[in-house]
Every structure is written in C-alpha cells, then in structure tokens.
Design a protein around this motif. Structure first.
Motif, PDB file in Angstrom:
ATOM      1  N   SER A   1      42.093  29.002  26.269  1.00 53.93           N
ATOM      2  CA  SER A   1      43.260  28.526  27.510  1.00 53.93           C
ATOM      3  C   SER A   1      42.964  28.850  28.806  1.00 53.93           C
ATOM      4  O   SER A   1      43.410  28.383  29.791  1.00 53.93           O
ATOM      5  CB  SER A   1      44.424  29.654  27.104  1.00 53.93           C
ATOM      6  OG  SER A   1      44.064  31.074  27.380  1.00 53.93           O
ATOM      7  N   GLY A   2      41.626  29.355  28.997  1.00 56.18           N
ATOM      8  CA  GLY A   2      41.081  29.832  30.154  1.00 56.18           C
ATOM      9  C   GLY A   2      41.448  30.974  30.953  1.00 56.18           C
ATOM     10  O   GLY A   2      40.874  31.461  31.876  1.00 56.18           O
ATOM     11  N   GLU A   3      42.047  31.737  30.060  1.00 57.06           N
ATOM     12  CA  GLU A   3      42.234  33.183  30.739  1.00 57.06           C
ATOM     13  C   GLU A   3      41.130  34.100  30.223  1.00 57.06           C
ATOM     14  O   GLU A   3      40.235  33.769  29.294  1.00 57.06           O
ATOM     15  CB  GLU A   3      43.502  33.892  29.683  1.00 57.06           C
ATOM     16  CG  GLU A   3      43.876  35.220  30.036  1.00 57.06           C
ATOM     17  CD  GLU A   3      45.075  35.729  29.247  1.00 57.06           C
ATOM     18  OE1 GLU A   3      45.486  36.804  29.618  1.00 57.06           O
ATOM     19  OE2 GLU A   3      45.086  35.172  28.155  1.00 57.06           O
ATOM     20  N   ILE A   4      40.809  34.896  31.284  1.00 55.79           N
ATOM     21  CA  ILE A   4      39.924  35.866  31.112  1.00 55.79           C
ATOM     22  C   ILE A   4      40.607  37.350  31.087  1.00 55.79           C
ATOM     23  O   ILE A   4      41.191  37.483  32.271  1.00 55.79           O
ATOM     24  CB  ILE A   4      38.765  35.717  32.174  1.00 55.79           C
ATOM     25  CG1 ILE A   4      38.238  34.382  32.220  1.00 55.79           C
ATOM     26  CG2 ILE A   4      37.759  36.849  31.992  1.00 55.79           C
ATOM     27  CD1 ILE A   4      37.226  34.210  33.326  1.00 55.79           C
ATOM     28  N   PHE A   5      40.481  38.198  30.297  1.00 55.65           N
ATOM     29  CA  PHE A   5      41.099  39.430  30.193  1.00 55.65           C
ATOM     30  C   PHE A   5      39.979  40.481  29.731  1.00 55.65           C
ATOM     31  O   PHE A   5      38.940  40.156  29.050  1.00 55.65           O
ATOM     32  CB  PHE A   5      42.204  39.368  29.481  1.00 55.65           C
ATOM     33  CG  PHE A   5      41.881  39.364  27.886  1.00 55.65           C
ATOM     34  CD1 PHE A   5      41.729  40.488  27.056  1.00 55.65           C
ATOM     35  CD2 PHE A   5      41.957  38.090  27.462  1.00 55.65           C
ATOM     36  CE1 PHE A   5      41.652  40.157  25.735  1.00 55.65           C
ATOM     37  CE2 PHE A   5      41.612  37.865  26.157  1.00 55.65           C
ATOM     38  CZ  PHE A   5      41.569  38.995  25.432  1.00 55.65           C
TER      39      PHE A   5
ATOM     40  N   PHE B   1      43.002  37.162  34.459  1.00 54.11           N
ATOM     41  CA  PHE B   1      42.791  36.266  35.394  1.00 54.11           C
ATOM     42  C   PHE B   1      42.502  34.839  34.494  1.00 54.11           C
ATOM     43  O   PHE B   1      42.086  34.946  33.597  1.00 54.11           O
ATOM     44  CB  PHE B   1      41.851  36.611  36.714  1.00 54.11           C
ATOM     45  CG  PHE B   1      40.533  36.955  36.359  1.00 54.11           C
ATOM     46  CD1 PHE B   1      39.362  36.080  36.093  1.00 54.11           C
ATOM     47  CD2 PHE B   1      40.458  38.530  36.394  1.00 54.11           C
ATOM     48  CE1 PHE B   1      38.282  36.708  35.766  1.00 54.11           C
ATOM     49  CE2 PHE B   1      39.059  38.922  35.843  1.00 54.11           C
ATOM     50  CZ  PHE B   1      38.198  38.126  35.559  1.00 54.11           C
ATOM     51  N   HIS B   2      42.592  33.675  35.677  1.00 57.39           N
ATOM     52  CA  HIS B   2      42.456  32.436  34.724  1.00 57.39           C
ATOM     53  C   HIS B   2      41.521  31.507  35.485  1.00 57.39           C
ATOM     54  O   HIS B   2      41.463  31.369  36.698  1.00 57.39           O
ATOM     55  CB  HIS B   2      44.009  31.731  34.496  1.00 57.39           C
ATOM     56  CG  HIS B   2      44.949  32.328  33.789  1.00 57.39           C
ATOM     57  ND1 HIS B   2      45.536  33.651  33.963  1.00 57.39           N
ATOM     58  CD2 HIS B   2      45.236  32.112  32.475  1.00 57.39           C
ATOM     59  CE1 HIS B   2      46.366  33.582  33.026  1.00 57.39           C
ATOM     60  NE2 HIS B   2      46.003  32.887  32.064  1.00 57.39           N
ATOM     61  N   GLN B   3      40.889  30.621  34.711  1.00 52.53           N
ATOM     62  CA  GLN B   3      40.258  29.268  35.150  1.00 52.53           C
ATOM     63  C   GLN B   3      41.026  28.103  34.599  1.00 52.53           C
ATOM     64  O   GLN B   3      41.917  28.570  33.931  1.00 52.53           O
ATOM     65  CB  GLN B   3      38.799  29.333  35.003  1.00 52.53           C
ATOM     66  CG  GLN B   3      37.992  30.443  35.795  1.00 52.53           C
ATOM     67  CD  GLN B   3      36.562  30.176  35.522  1.00 52.53           C
ATOM     68  OE1 GLN B   3      35.630  31.211  36.240  1.00 52.53           O
ATOM     69  NE2 GLN B   3      35.962  29.182  35.040  1.00 52.53           N
TER      70      GLN B   3
ATOM     71  N   LEU C   1      31.931  39.570  37.903  1.00 48.09           N
ATOM     72  CA  LEU C   1      31.592  38.909  36.467  1.00 48.09           C
ATOM     73  C   LEU C   1      31.648  37.489  36.712  1.00 48.09           C
ATOM     74  O   LEU C   1      32.313  36.671  37.437  1.00 48.09           O
ATOM     75  CB  LEU C   1      32.975  39.007  35.596  1.00 48.09           C
ATOM     76  CG  LEU C   1      33.075  38.232  34.245  1.00 48.09           C
ATOM     77  CD1 LEU C   1      33.526  39.141  33.148  1.00 48.09           C
ATOM     78  CD2 LEU C   1      34.134  36.960  34.444  1.00 48.09           C
ATOM     79  N   LEU C   2      30.734  36.753  36.233  1.00 50.06           N
ATOM     80  CA  LEU C   2      30.391  35.348  36.259  1.00 50.06           C
ATOM     81  C   LEU C   2      31.019  34.501  34.904  1.00 50.06           C
ATOM     82  O   LEU C   2      30.943  35.190  33.635  1.00 50.06           O
ATOM     83  CB  LEU C   2      28.949  34.842  36.044  1.00 50.06           C
ATOM     84  CG  LEU C   2      28.237  34.982  37.468  1.00 50.06           C
ATOM     85  CD1 LEU C   2      26.792  35.079  37.271  1.00 50.06           C
ATOM     86  CD2 LEU C   2      28.437  34.054  38.317  1.00 50.06           C
ATOM     87  N   ALA C   3      31.765  33.482  35.101  1.00 50.03           N
ATOM     88  CA  ALA C   3      32.455  32.772  34.225  1.00 50.03           C
ATOM     89  C   ALA C   3      32.414  31.214  34.222  1.00 50.03           C
ATOM     90  O   ALA C   3      32.351  30.712  35.431  1.00 50.03           O
ATOM     91  CB  ALA C   3      33.906  33.021  33.963  1.00 50.03           C
TER      92      ALA C   3
ATOM     93  N   THR D   1      40.579  40.736  41.223  1.00 44.99           N
ATOM     94  CA  THR D   1      40.819  39.662  40.418  1.00 44.99           C
ATOM     95  C   THR D   1      40.658  38.201  41.209  1.00 44.99           C
ATOM     96  O   THR D   1      41.761  37.444  40.858  1.00 44.99           O
ATOM     97  CB  THR D   1      41.951  39.598  39.235  1.00 44.99           C
ATOM     98  OG1 THR D   1      43.101  39.775  40.289  1.00 44.99           O
ATOM     99  CG2 THR D   1      41.891  40.790  38.548  1.00 44.99           C
ATOM    100  N   LYS D   2      39.856  37.776  41.877  1.00 45.51           N
ATOM    101  CA  LYS D   2      39.819  36.826  42.878  1.00 45.51           C
ATOM    102  C   LYS D   2      38.328  36.404  43.046  1.00 45.51           C
ATOM    103  O   LYS D   2      37.325  37.021  43.012  1.00 45.51           O
ATOM    104  CB  LYS D   2      40.244  36.920  44.223  1.00 45.51           C
ATOM    105  CG  LYS D   2      41.573  37.400  44.520  1.00 45.51           C
ATOM    106  CD  LYS D   2      42.017  37.489  45.905  1.00 45.51           C
ATOM    107  CE  LYS D   2      43.339  37.825  46.041  1.00 45.51           C
ATOM    108  NZ  LYS D   2      43.893  37.948  47.555  1.00 45.51           N
TER     109      LYS D   2
END
Length: 532
Positions: free
Chosen positions: A360-364, A383-385, A401-403, A418-419
């Motif tokens: 879904s693009g969520e990172i937790f 947070f989300h991408q 953190l890299l995503a 979280t930005k």
C-alpha cells in the motif's frame, strides 16, 4: 468532378479557420481533406510533400499569429508526429504503425521503442570503454580536489566524499571467470540473485535452472597482492523446484553462519522459510553442516534477521497482511496483523525495532518489546510513499531510512520526524521487486532499475553520479543483480561493484590499480580474471 471540387473548397475553408490547429494538436477532429491527405496505404506520405503542404497552409492562414509562426519554424526542423505513423529519417517517409505485437512486422510501437533503447545502450557501452570518462560533476578531478584540500578550501570529509565520486566515474567493466573443481561442466544457468554477507567474503547465489526451479551456491573471492580478483564456486549445489522471494544472511552459530530464504509454495507444497548453514556450500568441511531447519509459512514475501542481542536468533517474515516473528531454535512465534502485504523488511541493530514496507506504500516500525494487538497501537511510527515499497534500508545511526517503491522513487526519511529529507531521482521501476544497496563508507547509493541500468547516487545530496548499462540487451529476465563492497573478498579484498547478469559475472574495480590480462597472477585453481 464538381462534387470533388466542392469538398476541396470546404477543406480549404476549414484550413483557413481552426482546421490547421486541430491537425497539429493531435488530429482529434479531421476534415474530409485531412483523410485524403493521410492516405490509406501502408506507406504514409513523404516528409517533403507533407512539409511543403504544411508550409503552404501556414502561409495561407488568415488568422495566423506570431505563436503559430514560431511553431511552424520549429516543425520545419523536425518531422511532425502523426498519430498511428512512424517517421523514418533515413528513408524520409512516414510508415503506418500496426497495433499490438506483431513478430512479422517490425513497425510496432513496442518494437521501435525496444530498438531505440538498444541503440542508446550500445552508445553508452562505447562511452564506458573510453579510457577518459566524464566527471560526475563539472570541474571535478583528483588534482583539483587535492589542491583545494592543501589550500584549506575543502574540509577532509568533503574531500573524501568527492574523491569517491571521481573513482566511481573511472570504474571499468571486467569479466570474471567462475572457477570450479568440475571444470568440465561450466555453469550456463542464469543468475537470479546474488547477496553478499556482512564482510563480503562470500556471495550467496540463486540461479534459474533450465528445466525449472532454482539452485543455490556460494562464491568465494580472493585477491592477490598485485591486485587481481579470483572467484570460486562451491560444487555442493542445492536445488529446489520453488521460487525464491527473499534472501538474507543469518547469524545463528557465528556471524553469517546461515542463509535465510523465503520459498514460494506451489501446487500441494506450501511455502516455507528455510535456514541453510553456509557450511553446506564448502569444498573443504562439508561434514558438520550445523543447524538446518525449515518453517512452513505460506506466501512469504520478505524476511530479515535480527542482530540485536535482546532478541538473539530471531527472524521475521512479511506475509499477506501479517508479520511473523519467530525464534530459530525454540520456534516461539509472535504475529502482528497489518492491512497490506509486507514486501520489505529490515531490523535496526541498536534497538529491537523492525521496519516494514507494504504494498500500500505504508512504512511502519514494530517495537519487538510490545505485544501485537488488534488496534495496531504497537506501531512505533508510520509514514507513506505513493506506491508499493520494494526495499527499505536503515542507515548506521538508525535515524534515517531509505525506501524505494514501484514508481521509481527512492527517498531518505528522517524517522524522528517521519519526513523525507532527500530524494534520489532517475531510478526506473514500474512493477518489479528490486532492492537498493547502500555503502556509507563511500557515501554511495546503488540501485538496478527495471530498464537494466545500474545507477549510483551521492548519498549525501542525491546527485546521480553514474549510469552503467547492462552488458546484455534489456529484458525482464535479465535484470542485473549487484553487490558493492569496499573489501570484496574480506578485509584484504578489493573494492568495487560485482554484477551478475544472465550466466556472466562482471567486476567494476573501484581502483585504477586493478591487474588484468596476462599481467595478473594466477588465482584459484590456476585461473586468472580476464578483461571483457
């Protein structure tokens, strides 16, 4: 004849109005005269004839303005794009494009795009073969950096980072010969994945087998004092008829003693997560393989091993709408329910926290000291991408953190607020499950795109330093897999990039002192690396 003249007159009246503009903006509304002008044969009108009529129409237009005049001047230099037609500059003609895929007719949109990409790839390969390459930044060279440092104009940290960037631009491709004790049966199976251990002394490989399934192996590297690199493949290969989704090294008995694999289920065989001891893939001591176990876990997308001493010998798997934590020896299990498929995972080291990336693009993140509850209050942060997350990497200080996602976006997140604080542009991905690689010592970020190009960015400011084309034509089944290390082969190893594509292995040395050809010493089994 009168009827035809009448229609021609009506067509001219339309051209004097807005007909010319409708044709130029994409031919959404074509007049009768436009239909006759396009023609109905397979070969479209010639470019000279179309250009002559186009110029005459522009001159005769009553309501022409300065903007339309500039547009006409621009179009006179290049052929206008006609929907459904392809312009061949060599033959100076338009040709009709056929819809869909057609193996007999090369004039399909997909085939023309593939041909253009292949031309660009060959051009970049020629550029890479040149001894002098373009610097990643304007005016960046070793002598200038050294001069600035001696004058005190460049801090030491900045000097080291920029020197690494200069080295990136100088990497050249070399083909490595993979040696084995069974030289009569060279490997011709395509590489699917390569994953280096924490010290990059060994590289675990997954190869596609021609009759279906995969086989595993471990490559061992050694370097000589003269600067040559040798690679040896273990003969004790293991086979499986199931697809491998994810791999990571596991420290069960000692650092990087095992390999953790997620295997996809098929037919009546459920999926599982297997722990394979690295000693299985050894030509010297295969008698004591160590702990070998398998856990039945269906549809596992990702896996990660925890190195925090509070949760020693614990690993995680990301499933469809679930995260499972399991102890490798006792089998104790803890389950967390989530709202999407978990495609990427990595543990922090200093604190027992697991970072997850979802479809879904969520990172937790999950704090392992908290129990899973239905209200998902155990999520430490989220947070989300904009698209499905394919890879997450925690930096050493664990505040960043890299995503990467399936829109080709790679972002650096500050997990404290979280930005996103940095974005790395140029990555290509639409639907593939592609990892990213980080080397903080050199300040580099690496990723292989779905277009089969390997890109290197400056980790600090996101500048694209190098784009490396694949030695093979781009295809979905030939996306390169890479490993980058400052010490490939151990503490005394060579720095550089290792690239596996098809059944070939390539090395891009991070130093100009790399020996090649007849100048280098013999490696394992009397072998020597060769320049490609």
């Amino acid at each position: 004849m009168k009827k035809w003249n009448y229609r021609e007159g009506q067509g001219r009246n339309r051209r004097q109005g807005a007909g010319h503009q409708r044709w130029y903006r994409g031919n959404r509304q074509r007049s009768t005269y436009d239909d006759e002008w396009y023609g109905h044969d397979d070969a479209g009108p010639s470019h000279r004839e179309s250009q002559r009529r186009y110029d005459n129409q522009s001159t005769a237009a009553v309501s022409s303005s300065s903007s339309s005049a500039s547009t006409s001047a621009k179009t006179s230099d290049s052929a206008p794009e006609l929907p459904g037609f392809y312009f061949d500059p060599e033959k100076n003609r338009y040709f009709r494009l056929l819809p869909g895929h057609n193996n007999c007719n090369p004039l399909t949109k997909e085939e023309l795009q593939r041909k253009e990409r292949e031309t660009q790839r060959n051009k970049m390969l020629e550029e890479d073969e040149k001894p002098k390459k373009k610097a990643p930044r304007t005016g960046l060279n070793t002598s200038l950096l050294l001069q600035k440092r001696n004058l005190g104009l460049l801090p030491v940290n900045s000097y080291c980072r920029l020197v690494h960037e200069v080295k990136v631009s100088g990497m050249r491709r070399h083909k490595l010969e993979i040696q084995s004790t069974d030289n009569s049966n060279p490997s011709t199976d395509n590489f699917r994945l390569i994953v280096g251990d924490s010290a990059c002394e060994r590289v675990f490989t997954v190869n596609d087998v021609s009759h279906g399934g995969c086989k595993y192996g471990i490559m061992n590297f050694s370097s000589s004092s003269q600067g040559s690199l040798s690679v040896e493949m273990c003969d004790n290969l293991y086979f499986t008829n199931r697809k491998v989704n994810s791999i990571c090294w596991a420290s069960v008995n000692h650092p990087d003693s095992h390999v953790l694999l997620c295997l996809v289920g098929m037919a009546d065989t459920p999926g599982c997560v297997s722990l394979l001891p690295g000693s299985l893939f050894s030509n010297f001591n295969p008698d004591q393989p160590g702990m070998l176990c398998s856990f039945k876990i269906s549809s596992a997308w990702s896996c990660a091993w925890c190195l925090n001493p509070q949760f020693d010998k614990t690993f995680s798997t990301g499933l469809s709408r679930r995260v499972i934590l399991k102890h490798a020896e006792t089998g104790r299990t803890q389950t967390y329910s989530v709202g999407s498929d978990v495609l990427a995972q990595q543990f922090a080291v200093r604190v027992p926290v697991l970072f997850n990336g979802c479809r879904s693009g969520e990172i937790f993140s999950i704090d392992l000291r908290q129990r899973g509850r239905r209200d998902q209050s155990w999520k430490a942060m989220r947070f989300h991408q904009e698209s499905a997350i394919t890879s997450v990497r925690v930096l050493q200080d664990e505040n960043y953190l890299l995503a990467a996602d399936m829109l080709g976006q790679i972002k650096l997140w500050d997990v404290r607020v979280t930005k996103p604080v940095q974005e790395y542009k140029g990555h290509n991905n639409e639907h593939a499950y592609l990892p990213i690689h980080v080397n903080e010592q050199e300040g580099l970020l690496l990723a292989v795109g779905q277009d089969c190009y390997t890109r290197l960015w400056s980790l600090k400011d996101g500048h694209l330093l190098r784009t490396i084309p694949s030695p093979h034509p781009a295809a979905n089944d030939s996306i390169p897999s890479i490993v980058f290390s400052s010490n490939l082969g151990g503490c005394k190893g060579l720095p550089g990039l290792l690239m596996a594509v098809k059944h070939d292995l390539y090395y891009f040395p991070y130093s100009t002192d790399y020996q090649e050809g007849g100048e280098q010493p013999k490696g394992l089994n009397g072998s020597a690396t060769k320049d490609f």
